[in-house]
Scaffold this active site. Sequence first.
Site, mmCIF file in Angstrom:
data_model
loop_
_atom_site.group_PDB
_atom_site.id
_atom_site.type_symbol
_atom_site.label_atom_id
_atom_site.label_comp_id
_atom_site.label_asym_id
_atom_site.label_seq_id
_atom_site.Cartn_x
_atom_site.Cartn_y
_atom_site.Cartn_z
ATOM 1 N N HIS A 30 0.846 -1.196 0.000
ATOM 2 C CA HIS A 30 0.000 0.000 0.000
ATOM 3 C C HIS A 30 0.878 1.242 0.000
ATOM 4 O O HIS A 30 1.724 1.419 0.881
ATOM 5 C CB HIS A 30 -0.896 -0.021 1.242
ATOM 6 C CG HIS A 30 -1.982 1.004 1.235
ATOM 7 N ND1 HIS A 30 -3.162 0.849 0.526
ATOM 8 C CD2 HIS A 30 -2.074 2.206 1.849
ATOM 9 C CE1 HIS A 30 -3.936 1.906 0.724
ATOM 10 N NE2 HIS A 30 -3.299 2.754 1.520
ATOM 11 N N MET A 34 0.273 11.589 -0.637
ATOM 12 C CA MET A 34 -0.361 12.757 -0.004
ATOM 13 C C MET A 34 0.253 14.032 -0.572
ATOM 14 O O MET A 34 1.467 14.094 -0.794
ATOM 15 C CB MET A 34 -0.153 12.726 1.509
ATOM 16 C CG MET A 34 -0.625 11.451 2.181
ATOM 17 S SD MET A 34 -0.404 11.540 3.974
ATOM 18 C CE MET A 34 -0.723 9.833 4.444
ATOM 19 N N HIS A 63 -2.869 4.673 -2.966
ATOM 20 C CA HIS A 63 -4.000 5.397 -2.364
ATOM 21 C C HIS A 63 -3.710 6.884 -2.502
ATOM 22 O O HIS A 63 -2.830 7.420 -1.826
ATOM 23 C CB HIS A 63 -4.131 4.975 -0.895
ATOM 24 C CG HIS A 63 -5.191 5.708 -0.152
ATOM 25 N ND1 HIS A 63 -5.292 5.651 1.227
ATOM 26 C CD2 HIS A 63 -6.200 6.523 -0.564
ATOM 27 C CE1 HIS A 63 -6.314 6.378 1.625
ATOM 28 N NE2 HIS A 63 -6.877 6.932 0.559
ATOM 29 N N MET A 65 -4.355 10.410 -1.798
ATOM 30 C CA MET A 65 -4.979 11.407 -0.934
ATOM 31 C C MET A 65 -4.564 12.772 -1.450
ATOM 32 O O MET A 65 -3.776 13.494 -0.843
ATOM 33 C CB MET A 65 -4.558 11.185 0.520
ATOM 34 C CG MET A 65 -5.193 9.946 1.124
ATOM 35 S SD MET A 65 -4.469 9.479 2.706
ATOM 36 C CE MET A 65 -3.183 8.364 2.152
ATOM 37 N N GLY A 139 -4.386 11.150 6.266
ATOM 38 C CA GLY A 139 -3.344 12.173 6.359
ATOM 39 C C GLY A 139 -2.159 11.805 7.215
ATOM 40 O O GLY A 139 -1.063 12.299 6.992
ATOM 41 N N PHE A 140 -2.369 10.929 8.196
ATOM 42 C CA PHE A 140 -1.268 10.555 9.084
ATOM 43 C C PHE A 140 -1.345 9.078 9.442
ATOM 44 O O PHE A 140 -2.441 8.539 9.598
ATOM 45 C CB PHE A 140 -1.311 11.375 10.389
ATOM 46 C CG PHE A 140 -1.117 12.846 10.195
ATOM 47 C CD1 PHE A 140 0.160 13.394 10.135
ATOM 48 C CD2 PHE A 140 -2.200 13.698 10.047
ATOM 49 C CE1 PHE A 140 0.339 14.756 9.937
ATOM 50 C CE2 PHE A 140 -2.042 15.058 9.857
ATOM 51 C CZ PHE A 140 -0.756 15.588 9.794
ATOM 52 N N GLY A 141 -0.187 8.440 9.607
ATOM 53 C CA GLY A 141 -0.145 7.063 10.055
ATOM 54 C C GLY A 141 -0.194 7.007 11.573
ATOM 55 O O GLY A 141 -0.051 8.018 12.266
ATOM 56 N N SER A 195 1.793 0.460 10.996
ATOM 57 C CA SER A 195 2.654 0.220 12.151
ATOM 58 C C SER A 195 2.507 -1.198 12.690
ATOM 59 O O SER A 195 3.450 -1.744 13.271
ATOM 60 C CB SER A 195 2.375 1.251 13.255
ATOM 61 O OG SER A 195 0.992 1.414 13.472
#
Length: 223
Positions: A30, A34, A63, A65, A139-141, A195
């Site tokens: 994946h 962004m 993906h 974004m 927007g954030f992991g 993670s």
Amino acid sequence: MALINPSILSADFARLAEEAKAVEGADWLHVDVMDNHFVPNLTLGVPVVESLRKATDTPLDCHLMIEDPDRWAPAYVEAGAGSVTFHAEAAAAPVRLAREIRAKGARAAMALKPATPIEPYEDLLPELDMLLVMTVEPGFGGQAFLDIMLPKIRRTRELISRHGLQMWLQVDGGVSASTIERCAEAGADVFVAGSAVYGADDPAAAVRGLREQAEKTATSCRH
């Protein structure tokens, strides 16, 4: 069948080729793109996707974004992505875009942010190969899984079944050993894990463990 797609957003960006090889037992890799406009973060783009394509045999699940995916998404197919996901909130002409992605030879997917309902897009489902229900704000992991998305996953699976479609239902955000079974029980069959995979001592073993959990849950739900 459960598909596990490790997210390289959680990998070491200085060692992307090695990090891709560390999860070669995964179904897809994946790739979070962004643009610092659609979401408040900036990651990577077409050149990195091209490089990753050469570095791994695992197919790439991109993906996007980003704003204006109608303009940019086709370039990711050309760069080697096997699946390209655009956001419903950003696409100006989602049917045309999905058809263009498919025509170029990739799977076409559409993503929904947590607050975006599935129901207005029911008629578009036959144009898609996958639908992504975001289980965190994009927007954030490393964000915590939003349990309130489980009913939306169920409703989406019901719509897919009602139309007799063979499309995948993906979840992305906070997917881990403690949440994947709830997602599978709700009807998801493609799981993005960041993670939970790259934070493990053995990423490949983490992928296998997550897949076993999801498949066991899906099997028990069918009986």
